[in-house]
Write a protein that holds these residues in place. Structure first.
Motif, short mmCIF file in Angstrom:
data_model
loop_
_atom_site.label_atom_id
_atom_site.label_comp_id
_atom_site.label_asym_id
_atom_site.label_seq_id
_atom_site.Cartn_x
_atom_site.Cartn_y
_atom_site.Cartn_z
N ALA A 608 3.68 9.92 6.90
CA ALA A 608 3.01 11.10 7.47
C ALA A 608 4.02 12.19 7.78
O ALA A 608 3.73 13.38 7.64
CB ALA A 608 2.25 10.70 8.74
N GLY A 609 5.22 11.79 8.21
CA GLY A 609 6.25 12.77 8.57
C GLY A 609 7.12 13.19 7.41
O GLY A 609 8.13 13.87 7.59
N LYS A 610 6.73 12.74 6.18
CA LYS A 610 7.47 13.07 4.94
C LYS A 610 8.94 12.66 5.04
O LYS A 610 9.85 13.40 4.67
CB LYS A 610 7.35 14.57 4.63
N ASP A 611 9.15 11.48 5.60
CA ASP A 611 10.52 10.97 5.76
C ASP A 611 10.55 9.56 5.19
O ASP A 611 10.53 8.57 5.91
CB ASP A 611 10.88 10.97 7.27
N THR A 612 10.58 9.47 3.84
CA THR A 612 10.44 8.15 3.22
C THR A 612 11.74 7.65 2.60
O THR A 612 11.74 6.73 1.80
CB THR A 612 9.33 8.19 2.14
#
Length: 635
Positions: A608-612
């Motif tokens: 969701a936080g675009k931190d993958t």
């Protein structure tokens, strides 16, 4: 006594040391010298966190309204107690003096008694930010009734749940409310809620908007005619220091909301003392907290804290964007506000707009700026400091909770050097501890852990209404002999605290604590939904917004899916309220789960936080293949 009003850093350390070395004599001195008691206590403090049981000022007798109203009548009778600023700037502000407020409270208290409300009864208050809201709180306190305010943005279902949980006998409501350019209908929400609330005997209705409403015979009455006929004298009922003053509901990370119970004596002493110091309030200052009284900030720092100090407290009905984004600064200039206390969400929203809105107003009256509801981010802090405070009004970044009753960690303006994003030092009497995963306390500086408090303070909630077991499990079971806040924090090289956020499934959206479980329950009630998971993701105005991952029972076409998204948010609005709506909804075929069927939320949070870049260990997952699919379709 000098330590009621701390004036420099050396004095803070001196008083702080005294308050933790000998807490009982410290709080006894504060209580004795600054408040009116009908009977003094036998013992300052009894406590045992293992039970948990906390009692302050044991067997003392008082009435909080004598401290907030009666004792000011001789010295401050004609001073403005509540300065009501209506939603529409064309409507005139009301200056309600201490004498007038005392009369209004006595009239309202008499009306409550005429309707059979007595000491210990619960009264639900569902009102917009109008003077009757503050009057209703104090009228309940006057007669020893327990008020339970429900924010007037909650849905009928949320209202019904709260009324039933604490078995309210009466509801005080209004026909409607004004919010910016909108007129909202409130009485209808109450009517729907009360279909499920068999214990409510009477409903008193304030006329605010003139909306046409249905009145049920034998139950509903307009409030004003009753007030007009009531006496302006009402003797305050004596209560015990540990008698409940109010119940206020806060989101749980699991299950239904928790009705936090705050008692009278300790709460009064703590909120009055924190207010005086953290806002450096002086006799003729005008103080403004922009919160709604539906939240604890409004209870403690619009009503009880300011009035116990004989302050002038601004009560604002409107929103920061109406009639334009200069409204806050217009009010500051108009009323020459000295202390201004608001939420980071409001600051971020205003910072996005033209600086002209700020610069065309004279803000030179401001002496102290405050921030509440969530940690303030650095960019917002600097904008607030530079443009509103003109680099001369210190910002108090206050950390506390519904459960704590009052501010726990905060700078004291002109005393504590401030640092952006840091709540800085513990307030007088507060003993924080940072704990590691193995339940060891982290000593020294430059450490990060879970924030606990290791000694009781007078303002803390004593229980959860009707469920003391849950109170013990929620706050006192994680760490032995400590109150666990649910927040993570770090302590820097100089001993300043920075709150790093919730460590449980509670998400702070626009300063409101929202438990994910009730939102997921609401989504799962939709007939098309099989399962859901809700996480927070960073949002540049709200701080966090909500992202829902939803599994449908049947996979439909995209047009149907768009409608489903609207329906899901509608369902959340109806069951909880619009504050819990999802910003993003992603339909997925599965959710990442451990072998024990626990949803792995940290992975969903990262997506969701675009931190993958680093998803951590996924070896314990039952269905690791679902992660790639969710990432490929992330919004």
């Amino acid at each position: 006594m000098s330590n009621y009003h701390i004036k420099h850093l050396e004095e803070y350390f001196q008083v702080y040391r005294k308050s933790v070395r000998d807490p009982e004599s410290f709080w006894e001195e504060i209580a004795e010298e600054h408040f009116v008691w009908r009977k003094k206590w036998d013992k300052v403090l009894d406590w045992d966190f293992s039970k948990p049981e906390i009692k302050w000022f044991r067997n003392a007798k008082l009435n909080i309204t004598e401290n907030c109203l009666d004792r000011h009548l001789h010295t401050r009778g004609d001073k403005t107690a509540i300065l009501f600023e209506p939603n529409d700037p064309k409507e005139e502000a009301q200056h309600i003096t201490y004498r007038q407020l005392h009369e209004k409270v006595c009239r309202m208290a008499n009306v409550l008694q005429d309707h059979g409300i007595k000491k210990g009864d619960r009264v639900c208050i569902y009102l917009p930010m109008i003077p009757e809201l503050a009057v209703a709180l104090l009228a309940c306190a006057r007669i020893g009734a327990i008020h339970s305010v429900v924010f007037a943005g909650f849905s009928s279902q949320a209202l019904a749940n709260r009324i039933n949980d604490c078995d309210c006998k009466m509801v005080i409501a209004s026909d409607g409310s004004y919010r910016g350019n909108k007129t909202l209908e409130l009485k209808g929400i109450v009517d729907v809620a009360l279909k499920e609330c068999l214990g409510v005997e009477s409903v008193l209705v304030v006329k605010r908007t003139g909306e046409k409403v249905e009145m049920q015979d034998g139950r509903d009455q307009w409030l004003q005619p009753l007030l007009d006929a009531a006496s302006t004298e009402c003797k305050a009922v004596e209560v015990d220091a540990e008698d409940p003053l109010f119940i206020l509901y806060t989101s749980g990370s699991t299950g239904k909301p928790k009705g936090m119970v705050h008692t009278t004596g300790g709460y009064m002493v703590f909120v009055a003392y924190t207010f005086k110091n953290i806002f450096q309030y002086r006799e003729n200052d005008v103080y403004w907290c922009t919160a709604d009284i539906g939240w604890v900030t409004g209870h403690s720092y619009i009503v009880y804290g300011p009035l116990a100090n004989g302050a002038t407290s601004v009560m604002f009905e409107g929103v920061p964007s109406y009639p334009d984004y200069g409204r806050f600064w217009d009010v500051v200039e108009k009323h020459k506000v000295n202390q201004f206390y608001t939420a980071p969400t409001a600051i971020r929203a205003l910072a996005k707009e033209s600086l002209d809105y700020v610069e065309k107003h004279d803000l030179s009256s401001l002496k102290v700026l405050g921030s509440v509801g969530e940690p303030i981010n650095e960019e917002a802090w600097h904008w607030y400091n530079t443009n509103v405070g003109k680099n001369k009004s210190p910002i108090v970044d206050t950390w506390w909770q519904t459960e704590t009753g009052g501010i726990m960690i905060s700078p004291i303006p002109y005393v504590t050097p401030t640092a952006p994003t840091y709540a800085t030092l513990p307030f007088i009497g507060i003993q924080p501890a940072l704990m590691d995963e193995n339940e060891n306390e982290l000593k020294g500086n430059q450490v990060e852990g879970r924030l606990c408090i290791k000694f009781p303070w007078p303002g803390m909630a004593r229980t959860i209404w009707g469920n003391h077991k849950r109170y013990g499990e929620t706050y006192f079971s994680a760490y032995k002999n400590k109150y666990f806040t649910g927040d993570g924090a770090l302590r820097d090289a100089v001993g300043y605290y920075r709150i790093t956020g919730r460590v449980d499934d509670v998400i702070i959206v626009s300063g409101h604590n929202l438990g994910t479980a009730p939102i997921e329950d609401a989504i799962n009630e939709h007939p098309a939904v099989a399962e859901s998971a809700v996480v927070g993701f960073p949002h540049d105005v709200k701080g966090n917004a909500l992202y829902g991952f939803v599994i449908l029972k049947e996979v439909g076409e995209s047009r149907v899916r768009e409608n489903l998204k609207k329906e899901i948010n509608q369902q959340i609005t109806e069951l909880i309220g619009p504050i819990a709506k999802l910003d993003k909804i992603q339909f997925v075929s599965g959710l990442p789960k451990t072998r024990s069927a626990k949803i792995m939320r940290r992975i969903l949070r990262k997506i969701a936080g675009k931190d993958t870049s680093n998803l951590g260990d996924t070896s314990t997952l039952l269905n690791p293949e679902v992660i790639q699919e969710i990432m490929d379709n992330a919004l």
